[in-house]
Motif scaffolding. Structure first.
Motif, mmCIF file in Angstrom:
data_model
loop_
_atom_site.group_PDB
_atom_site.id
_atom_site.type_symbol
_atom_site.label_atom_id
_atom_site.label_comp_id
_atom_site.label_asym_id
_atom_site.label_seq_id
_atom_site.Cartn_x
_atom_site.Cartn_y
_atom_site.Cartn_z
ATOM 1 N N CYS A 83 9.666 -19.143 -3.676
ATOM 2 C CA CYS A 83 9.339 -20.621 -3.284
ATOM 3 C C CYS A 83 9.587 -21.346 -2.289
ATOM 4 O O CYS A 83 9.677 -20.956 -1.442
ATOM 5 N N GLY A 84 8.341 -22.364 -2.390
ATOM 6 C CA GLY A 84 8.190 -22.181 -0.455
ATOM 7 C C GLY A 84 7.121 -22.355 -0.253
ATOM 8 O O GLY A 84 6.342 -21.388 -1.131
ATOM 9 N N THR A 85 6.307 -22.824 0.454
ATOM 10 C CA THR A 85 5.606 -21.650 1.724
ATOM 11 C C THR A 85 5.626 -20.178 1.841
ATOM 12 O O THR A 85 7.009 -20.284 2.170
ATOM 13 N N PHE A 86 4.354 -19.639 2.431
ATOM 14 C CA PHE A 86 4.259 -18.195 3.134
ATOM 15 C C PHE A 86 2.858 -17.803 3.009
ATOM 16 O O PHE A 86 2.326 -18.574 2.867
ATOM 17 N N LEU A 87 3.134 -16.885 3.887
ATOM 18 C CA LEU A 87 2.437 -16.080 4.509
ATOM 19 C C LEU A 87 1.968 -14.610 3.816
ATOM 20 O O LEU A 87 3.119 -13.885 4.012
ATOM 21 N N VAL A 88 1.027 -13.954 4.189
ATOM 22 C CA VAL A 88 0.685 -12.877 4.128
ATOM 23 C C VAL A 88 0.283 -12.000 5.298
ATOM 24 O O VAL A 88 -0.645 -12.583 5.382
ATOM 25 N N VAL A 89 1.252 -10.932 5.876
ATOM 26 C CA VAL A 89 0.424 -10.455 6.767
ATOM 27 C C VAL A 89 0.154 -9.672 6.514
ATOM 28 O O VAL A 89 0.488 -8.602 5.997
ATOM 29 N N GLY A 90 -0.800 -8.810 7.842
ATOM 30 C CA GLY A 90 -0.906 -7.179 8.025
ATOM 31 C C GLY A 90 0.479 -6.378 8.645
ATOM 32 O O GLY A 90 1.551 -7.578 9.584
ATOM 33 N N ALA A 91 1.372 -5.496 8.642
ATOM 34 C CA ALA A 91 2.341 -5.266 9.433
ATOM 35 C C ALA A 91 2.057 -3.750 10.130
ATOM 36 O O ALA A 91 1.864 -2.474 8.784
ATOM 37 N N ASP A 92 2.568 -3.190 11.661
ATOM 38 C CA ASP A 92 2.023 -2.249 11.729
ATOM 39 C C ASP A 92 3.697 -1.072 11.255
ATOM 40 O O ASP A 92 4.339 -1.648 11.741
ATOM 41 N N GLU A 93 3.294 -0.287 10.319
ATOM 42 C CA GLU A 93 4.691 0.426 10.295
ATOM 43 C C GLU A 93 5.207 1.063 11.698
ATOM 44 O O GLU A 93 6.224 1.499 11.701
ATOM 45 N N ASP A 94 4.515 1.466 12.159
ATOM 46 C CA ASP A 94 4.756 2.214 13.670
ATOM 47 C C ASP A 94 5.826 1.159 14.732
ATOM 48 O O ASP A 94 6.857 1.925 15.049
ATOM 49 N N THR A 95 5.459 0.154 14.664
ATOM 50 C CA THR A 95 6.444 -0.647 15.667
ATOM 51 C C THR A 95 7.532 -1.151 15.288
ATOM 52 O O THR A 95 7.920 -2.229 15.450
ATOM 53 N N GLY A 96 6.595 -1.844 14.158
ATOM 54 C CA GLY A 96 7.464 -3.210 13.335
ATOM 55 C C GLY A 96 7.820 -4.169 13.227
ATOM 56 O O GLY A 96 7.269 -5.706 13.116
ATOM 57 N N GLU A 97 5.715 -4.406 14.165
ATOM 58 C CA GLU A 97 4.997 -5.968 14.783
ATOM 59 C C GLU A 97 4.187 -6.349 13.200
ATOM 60 O O GLU A 97 3.735 -5.374 12.704
ATOM 61 N N PHE A 98 4.405 -7.246 13.269
ATOM 62 C CA PHE A 98 2.776 -7.985 12.210
ATOM 63 C C PHE A 98 2.033 -7.636 12.681
ATOM 64 O O PHE A 98 1.146 -8.114 14.394
ATOM 65 N N VAL A 99 0.602 -7.979 12.083
ATOM 66 C CA VAL A 99 -0.583 -7.810 12.841
ATOM 67 C C VAL A 99 -1.516 -8.747 11.075
ATOM 68 O O VAL A 99 -1.565 -9.047 10.604
ATOM 69 N N SER A 100 -3.074 -8.901 12.248
ATOM 70 C CA SER A 100 -3.335 -9.185 11.722
ATOM 71 C C SER A 100 -4.178 -8.511 9.996
ATOM 72 O O SER A 100 -4.293 -7.446 10.045
ATOM 73 N N LEU A 101 -4.462 -9.130 9.718
ATOM 74 C CA LEU A 101 -4.889 -8.419 8.133
ATOM 75 C C LEU A 101 -6.457 -8.041 8.346
ATOM 76 O O LEU A 101 -7.118 -8.778 9.195
ATOM 77 N N THR A 102 -6.589 -6.430 7.084
ATOM 78 C CA THR A 102 -8.132 -6.221 7.983
ATOM 79 C C THR A 102 -9.229 -7.276 7.052
ATOM 80 O O THR A 102 -8.775 -7.674 6.071
ATOM 81 N N ASP A 103 -10.216 -7.058 7.329
ATOM 82 C CA ASP A 103 -11.190 -7.937 6.245
ATOM 83 C C ASP A 103 -10.639 -7.502 4.472
ATOM 84 O O ASP A 103 -11.115 -8.577 4.016
ATOM 85 N N LYS A 104 -11.075 -6.257 5.024
ATOM 86 C CA LYS A 104 -10.757 -6.141 2.997
ATOM 87 C C LYS A 104 -9.208 -6.176 2.738
ATOM 88 O O LYS A 104 -9.314 -6.854 1.887
ATOM 89 N N ASP A 105 -7.432 -6.603 3.485
ATOM 90 C CA ASP A 105 -7.092 -6.855 2.497
ATOM 91 C C ASP A 105 -6.875 -8.160 2.697
ATOM 92 O O ASP A 105 -6.286 -8.560 2.092
ATOM 93 N N PHE A 106 -7.651 -8.636 3.753
ATOM 94 C CA PHE A 106 -7.887 -10.635 3.121
ATOM 95 C C PHE A 106 -8.780 -11.067 2.618
ATOM 96 O O PHE A 106 -7.920 -11.566 1.280
#
Length: 135
Positions: A83-106
């Motif tokens: 419910c509500g607005t959400f984001l789809v993001v990439g995630a770096d499993e090693d650092t725990g940081e959010f990252v840009s989506l790759t073209d393929k995943d986008f």
């Protein structure tokens, strides 16, 4: 790898087509986007939705209190309703940081969440649950 200042994401809003956007990669900016329909900037929740064939780890960032705040139902994800607005993001499993989506995943997730869904109040209510975990 240095943390990206802004990340390429998909913004998914209730009743609207999903869109590409770039968002500052900081807590306050993420809270602002997923709380745009809420009375205040609340907690965010991260849900891993990685599937086979994805180039990286994929997360949804949503308002943790979306159902409690009676935000509009947005999309079905697995056996739940977000419910509500959400984001789809990439995630770096090693650092725990959010990252840009790759073209393929986008492309994959834009197609998956592109079209708005009609979700009844009954369906939202049936997806609400409380888990008690003993110590």
């Amino acid at each position: 790898m240095k943390k990206e200042e802004a990340i390429r994401v998909i913004i998914v809003r209730p009743g609207k087509e999903a869109i590409e956007s770039f968002v500052k990669n900081e807590l306050e900016s993420l809270q602002t986007v997923v709380s745009e329909d809420a009375p205040y900037h609340g907690l965010i929740e991260c849900l891993n939705i990685t599937e086979g064939g994805d180039e990286g780890s994929i997360d949804i960032i949503c308002n943790e209190e979306g159902k409690l705040l009676h935000l509009k139902p947005c999309r079905r994800v697995a056996f739940d309703v977000i419910c509500g607005t959400f984001l789809v993001v990439g995630a770096d499993e090693d650092t725990g940081e959010f990252v840009s989506l790759t073209d393929k995943d986008f492309k994959k997730y834009l197609e998956k969440f592109k079209d708005p869904e009609t979700i009844s109040e009954e369906e939202v209510n049936s997806s609400v649950s409380v888990r008690f975990v003993p110590f």
